[in-house]
Write a protein that holds these residues in place. Structure first.
Motif, PDB file in Angstrom:
ATOM      1  N   ASP A 523       0.849  -0.973   0.321  1.00 34.54           N
ATOM      2  CA  ASP A 523       0.393   0.139   0.426  1.00 34.54           C
ATOM      3  C   ASP A 523       0.723   1.226  -0.347  1.00 34.54           C
ATOM      4  O   ASP A 523       1.095   2.268   0.899  1.00 34.54           O
ATOM      5  N   GLY A 524       1.986   1.169  -0.576  1.00 28.20           N
ATOM      6  CA  GLY A 524       2.692   2.823  -0.494  1.00 28.20           C
ATOM      7  C   GLY A 524       2.705   3.115  -1.559  1.00 28.20           C
ATOM      8  O   GLY A 524       3.443   4.102  -2.095  1.00 28.20           O
ATOM      9  N   ALA A 525       2.043   2.707  -2.573  1.00 28.77           N
ATOM     10  CA  ALA A 525       2.099   3.630  -3.375  1.00 28.77           C
ATOM     11  C   ALA A 525       1.304   4.589  -3.911  1.00 28.77           C
ATOM     12  O   ALA A 525       1.655   5.657  -4.380  1.00 28.77           O
ATOM     13  N   GLY A 526       0.023   4.747  -2.857  1.00 32.90           N
ATOM     14  CA  GLY A 526       0.115   6.162  -3.490  1.00 32.90           C
ATOM     15  C   GLY A 526       0.584   7.196  -2.346  1.00 32.90           C
ATOM     16  O   GLY A 526       0.484   8.389  -2.672  1.00 32.90           O
ATOM     17  N   GLU A 527       1.578   7.119  -1.224  1.00 33.03           N
ATOM     18  CA  GLU A 527       2.141   7.835  -0.797  1.00 33.03           C
ATOM     19  C   GLU A 527       3.573   8.238  -1.631  1.00 33.03           C
ATOM     20  O   GLU A 527       3.972   9.491  -1.700  1.00 33.03           O
ATOM     21  N   ALA A 528       3.890   7.260  -2.751  1.00 30.42           N
ATOM     22  CA  ALA A 528       4.559   7.414  -3.047  1.00 30.42           C
ATOM     23  C   ALA A 528       4.500   8.959  -4.405  1.00 30.42           C
ATOM     24  O   ALA A 528       4.982   9.080  -4.971  1.00 30.42           O
ATOM     25  N   ALA A 552       0.225   2.871 -13.713  1.00 33.53           N
ATOM     26  CA  ALA A 552      -1.384   2.722 -14.066  1.00 33.53           C
ATOM     27  C   ALA A 552      -1.599   2.046 -15.127  1.00 33.53           C
ATOM     28  O   ALA A 552      -1.894   0.945 -15.247  1.00 33.53           O
ATOM     29  N   ASP A 553       0.027   1.921 -15.566  1.00 31.84           N
ATOM     30  CA  ASP A 553      -0.270   0.520 -16.707  1.00 31.84           C
ATOM     31  C   ASP A 553      -0.223  -0.700 -16.404  1.00 31.84           C
ATOM     32  O   ASP A 553      -0.827  -1.430 -16.325  1.00 31.84           O
ATOM     33  N   ASN A 554       0.510  -0.688 -15.729  1.00 31.77           N
ATOM     34  CA  ASN A 554       0.761  -1.794 -14.702  1.00 31.77           C
ATOM     35  C   ASN A 554      -0.099  -2.589 -13.547  1.00 31.77           C
ATOM     36  O   ASN A 554      -0.215  -3.671 -12.399  1.00 31.77           O
ATOM     37  N   HIS A 555      -1.007  -1.297 -13.217  1.00 33.98           N
ATOM     38  CA  HIS A 555      -2.382  -1.473 -11.071  1.00 33.98           C
ATOM     39  C   HIS A 555      -3.514  -1.108 -12.213  1.00 33.98           C
ATOM     40  O   HIS A 555      -3.720   0.121 -11.467  1.00 33.98           O
ATOM     41  N   PRO A 556      -4.281  -1.547 -13.263  1.00 32.09           N
ATOM     42  CA  PRO A 556      -5.469  -1.354 -13.601  1.00 32.09           C
ATOM     43  C   PRO A 556      -6.122  -1.170 -12.222  1.00 32.09           C
ATOM     44  O   PRO A 556      -6.787   0.190 -12.703  1.00 32.09           O
ATOM     45  N   ASP A 557      -6.039  -1.398 -11.014  1.00 36.24           N
ATOM     46  CA  ASP A 557      -6.692  -0.642  -9.803  1.00 36.24           C
ATOM     47  C   ASP A 557      -6.408   0.126  -9.405  1.00 36.24           C
ATOM     48  O   ASP A 557      -6.890   0.468  -8.505  1.00 36.24           O
ATOM     49  N   GLY A 558      -5.260   0.490  -9.926  1.00 35.19           N
ATOM     50  CA  GLY A 558      -4.988   2.026  -9.002  1.00 35.19           C
ATOM     51  C   GLY A 558      -5.517   3.340  -9.292  1.00 35.19           C
ATOM     52  O   GLY A 558      -4.337   4.598  -9.513  1.00 35.19           O
ATOM     53  N   GLY A 559      -5.934   3.497  -9.998  1.00 31.84           N
ATOM     54  CA  GLY A 559      -6.721   4.269 -10.476  1.00 31.84           C
ATOM     55  C   GLY A 559      -7.177   5.313  -9.093  1.00 31.84           C
ATOM     56  O   GLY A 559      -6.871   7.105  -9.879  1.00 31.84           O
ATOM     57  N   ALA A 560      -7.848   5.225  -7.534  1.00 33.22           N
ATOM     58  CA  ALA A 560      -7.378   5.954  -7.185  1.00 33.22           C
ATOM     59  C   ALA A 560      -6.408   7.227  -6.785  1.00 33.22           C
ATOM     60  O   ALA A 560      -6.284   8.395  -6.472  1.00 33.22           O
ATOM     61  N   HIS A 561      -4.643   6.406  -7.058  1.00 28.03           N
ATOM     62  CA  HIS A 561      -4.035   6.474  -6.835  1.00 28.03           C
ATOM     63  C   HIS A 561      -3.536   7.936  -7.957  1.00 28.03           C
ATOM     64  O   HIS A 561      -3.253   8.706  -7.105  1.00 28.03           O
ATOM     65  N   VAL A 562      -4.106   7.204  -8.871  1.00 32.09           N
ATOM     66  CA  VAL A 562      -3.350   7.945 -10.091  1.00 32.09           C
ATOM     67  C   VAL A 562      -4.254   9.490  -9.812  1.00 32.09           C
ATOM     68  O   VAL A 562      -3.772  10.542  -9.795  1.00 32.09           O
ATOM     69  N   ALA A 563      -5.349   9.446  -9.592  1.00 31.82           N
ATOM     70  CA  ALA A 563      -5.878  10.481  -9.305  1.00 31.82           C
ATOM     71  C   ALA A 563      -5.919  11.645  -8.044  1.00 31.82           C
ATOM     72  O   ALA A 563      -5.414  12.523  -8.388  1.00 31.82           O
ATOM     73  N   ALA A 564      -5.135  11.144  -6.709  1.00 34.89           N
ATOM     74  CA  ALA A 564      -4.194  12.040  -5.851  1.00 34.89           C
ATOM     75  C   ALA A 564      -2.579  12.231  -6.267  1.00 34.89           C
ATOM     76  O   ALA A 564      -3.107  13.594  -6.718  1.00 34.89           O
ATOM     77  N   PRO A 596     -13.716   2.253 -13.370  1.00 36.49           N
ATOM     78  CA  PRO A 596     -13.605   3.328 -11.202  1.00 36.49           C
ATOM     79  C   PRO A 596     -11.926   3.662 -11.659  1.00 36.49           C
ATOM     80  O   PRO A 596     -12.632   4.952 -10.943  1.00 36.49           O
ATOM     81  N   GLY A 597     -11.645   3.666 -12.677  1.00 40.39           N
ATOM     82  CA  GLY A 597     -10.065   4.425 -12.865  1.00 40.39           C
ATOM     83  C   GLY A 597     -10.753   5.889 -12.924  1.00 40.39           C
ATOM     84  O   GLY A 597      -9.815   7.146 -12.192  1.00 40.39           O
ATOM     85  N   ARG A 598     -11.016   6.001 -14.139  1.00 37.54           N
ATOM     86  CA  ARG A 598     -11.247   6.800 -14.808  1.00 37.54           C
ATOM     87  C   ARG A 598     -12.975   7.787 -14.348  1.00 37.54           C
ATOM     88  O   ARG A 598     -12.598   9.301 -13.785  1.00 37.54           O
ATOM     89  N   GLY A 599     -13.874   7.351 -12.690  1.00 36.27           N
ATOM     90  CA  GLY A 599     -14.794   7.698 -12.407  1.00 36.27           C
ATOM     91  C   GLY A 599     -13.673   8.370 -11.264  1.00 36.27           C
ATOM     92  O   GLY A 599     -14.249   9.785 -10.960  1.00 36.27           O
ATOM     93  N   ALA A 600     -12.478   8.332 -11.011  1.00 32.45           N
ATOM     94  CA  ALA A 600     -11.766   8.799 -10.068  1.00 32.45           C
ATOM     95  C   ALA A 600     -11.120  10.037 -10.846  1.00 32.45           C
ATOM     96  O   ALA A 600     -11.265  11.378 -10.128  1.00 32.45           O
TER      97      ALA A 600
END
Length: 743
Positions: A523-528, A552-564, A596-600
Motif C-alpha cells: 500500500d505504499g504506492a499512493g504515498e509515493a 497506471a499501465d501495470n496497476h489497472p486498479d490503482g486509478g485512485a492513486h493516479v487521481a490523487a 473505476p479509475g476513470r471515475g476517480a
C-alpha cells in the motif's frame, strides 16, 4: 506496669472537689479531651494540672460530643495547667492481641482482644458509638474502670510511640458485661460530617439560604472536632499511616466545595505542612484540585497563616500549592504530575463557561508553563509516561524547544538498557527534525541516528535513523544507498516524502528507487505518487510523470492513486498542463484505464480547485467527457461526475454546474439503465447537498423543455418537493480550535 507518673494527665472534678474522671491535653491551645461521662450534667468543672495549677471553667468552655462519648474542654492556653499535649493516632483498626498502656491506678499495660460494638446513653438518648476496644486488666486495674472510676476519660497509649489510640469510658455498653471500654481514636471525620450538617442547616452540607452563619454549641463542637483532627495529623512525625484518613478528607472537601463549613480547617496550607513523602502529598493535592475556585467557608485556621507557615494567604488554591512544590522540587514533582494525565475530572469554572478544564489539562498546562525549571528532566518524565497527553506535550516541546528535544533524542538513543527509550528516540527524532534548523541542533540528531543504526538488534528502527541521516546534508551521501534499499523493501519509517528531500541532489538513484517501489505489491504506492506530485524541477517532474504512467499501465486498479497525483499536481497551475495533458490523454486513448479509475479521474477534474488550476482542470475534464461520449461510455464514470458536480456547486459558477449536470444527464439517458441512474442520483443529491435542490428547481423553471428530456417526471416532482420543504441553510460561523499547546 505498676504505678507510674500521672503528671501528663488532667484531673477533672466537680465544684465540690469530687473526682469525675481524667483527661489529656490534645493541642497547643491547651484543649483537654475526656470522656463525655466525665462532664455530663455539670455546669462547671475544675481542672487540675501539674503542681498546684488548676482552672475553673463554665459550660461555655465545654464542647460535648455524646455521639462519640467525648468532650472537649477549653482551658485558655497550654500554660494554664502546665501539661504537655499528647499526640493522637488515627488508625483504622487495632489488631487483636495488641498491647496498650492505660492510666488505671497508675500506668498499666493491657492487652486488647479485639473490638466490640457499643452504645452510650446520655440525657435520655442512646448513641451508637461504633466499635470500641475492651482492655483486659487485672483486678486492681479493673476496679479503676468501674462506673465513676478514676480512669474515666483517660488516654489509651501506644507503648512504642506514646500516642493516644483511644479514650477510656465506663458508661459504654456492649452485649456482654465488662469493666470498661475505650472509644477508638475518635472517628472525628464522621463526627465532623454530622456536626457540620447540623450546623449548616442540614441541606446536604450547604450554608443557610440567608447567608447567615450558624452559631452556638453545634458549630463550636464541629470546629473543635476539625481542629483536633488537624492538630493531630500535623503533629505526627510521619503521616503515612493516616493516608486513609487524609484521602477520606479530600473526598469530603471536594464534595462540599461550595460551602466547606467545618472542612475550611483543611485549606491548602494544611496539606503543605503534612509530613508526607512528595508522591503522597501530590496525589492528595490531585484529589483536591477540583475544589479550587470556590469559597472555603471560614478560610481555615484562626490566627496568621503567614506567621505559622512562612507565607500564603487566604486566596491560595490547591493548584497554587502544587505549583510551589514544582518550583521547589521540579525533578521530583514533574513525574508525579504526569500521573495526573489519567484524571479527567472537571475543575470548577464560572457560570456560563463553554468548557471546563480537567485535572489532567491543569497538570499538562502547569508542566508546560514551568518547563524552564528542569526541561531535560521534563522530557524524560514525559517519555516514561504512556499517555496521549504526554505525547502531545512532547510534540509541542519539539516545536517550541527543538534544542531540548534534540538533546533528549540523543540521550534516549544511547540508552543500552531500555529499548523503549530507543524507540522514543526514533519516533521523536522524526517529529523534531523539521524544527531543528540550526546545525547545533542537528548534531545531536545526527549522533542519535548513527547510534541507532549501529545496533543490529534494533533493525526495525533503522528506517527512522536513515530518514534523519538522509535529511542531513552532512550524512546524505554516505547513507543514501542504504536508505534507498530500505525504502524499496517498504520500511514504515522511510517514506517517499522522506526520500524526496534527496531528489535535487541525487535525482537518478531516488527516481530509480521510486520506480522499484511502485512495481512492488503493498500500500505504499499512493504515498509515493503523492510525493512525486510535489516535485517542481521540470526535468524531475517529467521523470515523475513517466513513473505515474508506468504505474497506471501495470496497476489497472490503482486509478485512485493516479487521481490523487493529478489532483495535487494540478495545483501547480498552468505549468502543470504540459505534463498532465499527455498523461491524461494516454490514460484514456492509448491504453484506457478501467471504469473505476476513470471515475476517480472524473471526481478530481470536476472539482473547482484553486483559481490557478481551474482552466487546466476544465480542459482535462473535456478530454474525459469526449472519451465517455464515444463507445467507452460507462455509467460508473458519469455517476462519479454527477456527484462531483453537485458537491462542488457551492464553489463553482452556477452556469458551469448547470452545464456539467445537463451534459452528464444527456450522456446517461441514452440507455434506460442510465436514465434510472441519473434520476435516482439526482434525487439523492438534492436531499443531501445543501442548496443543490434549489439550483435544480431553478433550472427546471427557466428551461422546462430542455430539462424534460433529461429528468423524469417522478424525479422532477421529488426534487421540487425537497426544495420546498428544505429552506436554504445558513452558513454557520466557523468554530475555531485552540492550539494543542497548553494554555
Amino acid at each position: 506496669m505498676g504505678s507510674g507518673d500521672r503528671s501528663t494527665l488532667v484531673r477533672i472534678c466537680d465544684p465540690a472537689g469530687r473526682l469525675r474522671g481524667t483527661g489529656f491535653v490534645a493541642d497547643d491551645r491547651g484543649t483537654v479531651v475526656t470522656s463525655h461521662e466525665a462532664v455530663d450534667g455539670l455546669a462547671r468543672l475544675v481542672l487540675y494540672g501539674t503542681g498546684d495549677r488548676s482552672r475553673s471553667v463554665g459550660a461555655e468552655a465545654i464542647t460535648a460530643l455524646p455521639e462519640l462519648d467525648l468532650a472537649l474542654v477549653r482551658t485558655g492556653g497550654i500554660d494554664v495547667l502546665g501539661v504537655e499535649p499528647l499526640p493522637i493516632v488515627q488508625r483504622d483498626r487495632i489488631e487483636p492481641g495488641t498491647y496498650v498502656r492505660i492510666a488505671a491506678h497508675g500506668w498499666r499495660e493491657a492487652r486488647v482482644p479485639g473490638a466490640v460494638p457499643v452504645t452510650y446513653g446520655a440525657a435520655g438518648r442512646s448513641h451508637r458509638v461504633g466499635a470500641a476496644l475492651e482492655p483486659a486488666l487485672g483486678t486492681d486495674g479493673s476496679d479503676a474502670l468501674r462506673l465513676r472510676g478514676a480512669a474515666i476519660g483517660g488516654p489509651v497509649l501506644d507503648p512504642q510511640t506514646g500516642a493516644v489510640r483511644a479514650v477510656l469510658g465506663t458508661a459504654l455498653r456492649a452485649a456482654h458485661a465488662a469493666a470498661g471500654f475505650a472509644h477508638r481514636l475518635a472517628d472525628l471525620i464522621e463526627a465532623m460530617d454530622r456536626l457540620s450538617t447540623r450546623t449548616d442547616g442540614g441541606a446536604g452540607g450547604r450554608a443557610p439560604a440567608d447567608g447567615a452563619e450558624r452559631t452556638g454549641p453545634l458549630r463550636d463542637a464541629s470546629w473543635w472536632a476539625a481542629h483536633l483532627l488537624a492538630e493531630t495529623l500535623l503533629r505526627v512525625p510521619d503521616a503515612r499511616p493516616y493516608l486513609g484518613v487524609a484521602r477520606l478528607l479530600t473526598g469530603r472537601i471536594v464534595r462540599r466545595a461550595g460551602a466547606l463549613g467545618t472542612y475550611g480547617e483543611f485549606s491548602p496550607w494544611f496539606w503543605r505542612r503534612l509530613r508526607l513523602p512528595e508522591a503522597d502529598r501530590i496525589d492528595l493535592l490531585r484529589r483536591l484540585v477540583p475544589a479550587d475556585g470556590t469559597s472555603r467557608g471560614d478560610g481555615g485556621r484562626d490566627g496568621d497563616d503567614d506567621a505559622r507557615d512562612g507565607g500564603g494567604n487566604g486566596e491560595e488554591r490547591f493548584l497554587d500549592v502544587v505549583a510551589r512544590r514544582l518550583v521547589a522540587r521540579p525533578r521530583t514533582v514533574q513525574p508525579l504530575l504526569c500521573l495526573w494525565f489519567t484524571d479527567e475530572r472537571p475543575l470548577s469554572a464560572e457560570d456560563g463557561a463553554a468548557t471546563r478544564p480537567t485535572v489532567a489539562a491543569a497538570a499538562q498546562a502547569l508542566l508546560y508553563a514551568r518547563r524552564d525549571l528542569a526541561v531535560d528532566d521534563l522530557t524524560d518524565a514525559l517519555v516514561a509516561t504512556v499517555h496521549p497527553r504526554a505525547d502531545e506535550l512532547l510534540a509541542t516541546l519539539a516545536e517550541d524547544e527543538p534544542a531540548v528535544l534534540c538533546r533528549a533524542v540523543d540521550r534516549w538513543a544511547r540508552d543500552d538498557v531500555r529499548r523503549a527509550r530507543r524507540v522514543a528516540a526514533a519516533s521523536y527524532g522524526l517529529v523534531t527534525a523539521p524544527h531543528a534548523t540550526r546545525d547545533t541542533d542537528r548534531e545531536p540528531l545526527r549522533r542519535s541516528a548513527l547510534s541507532l543504526l549501529a545496533r543490529p538488534g534494533d533493525v526495525d528502527l533503522h528506517g527512522a535513523a536513515l530518514v534523519l541521516l538522509v535529511r542531513d546534508p552532512h550524512t546524505r551521501n554516505r547513507c543514501l544507498p542504504q536508505a534507498l534499499r530500505v525504502f524499496v523493501r517498504g520500511d514504515p519509517y522511510l517514506s517517499a516524502a522522506a526520500l524526496a528531500v534527496a531528489l535535487p541532489t541525487h535525482p537518478e538513484p531516488v527516481i530509480g528507487a521510486f520506480r522499484d517501489r511502485l512495481t512492488r505489491p503493498g500500500d505504499g504506492a499512493g504515498e509515493a505518487l503523492r510525493s512525486l506530485a510535489g516535485i517542481d524541477a521540470p526535468a524531475l517532474a517529467l521523470h515523475a510523470a513517466g513513473l505515474v504512467r508506468a504505474y497506471a499501465d501495470n496497476h489497472p486498479d490503482g486509478g485512485a492513486h493516479v487521481a490523487a497525483y493529478l489532483d495535487r499536481r494540478l495545483e501547480h497551475g498552468p505549468a502543470a498542463r504540459a505534463l498532465l495533458l499527455p498523461l491524461v490523454t494516454g490514460l484514456l486513448r492509448d491504453r484506457p484505464a478501467s471504469a473505476p479509475g476513470r471515475g476517480a479521474l472524473a471526481r478530481v477534474l470536476a472539482v473547482p480547485g484553486a483559481p490557478a488550476s481551474g482552466a487546466v482542470r476544465a480542459e482535462l475534464l473535456e478530454v474525459l467527457l469526449e472519451f465517455e461520449q464515444g463507445a467507452h461510455r460507462d455509467p460508473v464514470v458519469l455517476d462519479a461526475l454527477l456527484c462531483a458536480a453537485a458537491h462542488g456547486s457551492d464553489r463553482r459558477a452556477p452556469v458551469r454546474t448547470r452545464a456539467l449536470v445537463h451534459r452528464t444527464g444527456m450522456l446517461l439517458v441514452r440507455t434506460p439503465e442510465g436514465a434510472a441512474c441519473f434520476d435516482r442520483r439526482l434525487v439523492e443529491l438534492a436531499r443531501d447537498v445543501p442548496g443543490f435542490a434549489e439550483l435544480v428547481t431553478g433550472w427546471l423553471a427557466d428551461a422546462p423543455q430542455e430539462w424534460a428530456a433529461v429528468i423524469g417526471p417522478g424525479a422532477r416532482r421529488t426534487v421540487e418537493a425537497v426544495s420546498t420543504a428544505m429552506p436554504m441553510p445558513m452558513q454557520a460561523a466557523g468554530r475555531g480550535h485552540g492550539s494543542l499547546r497548553p494554555a
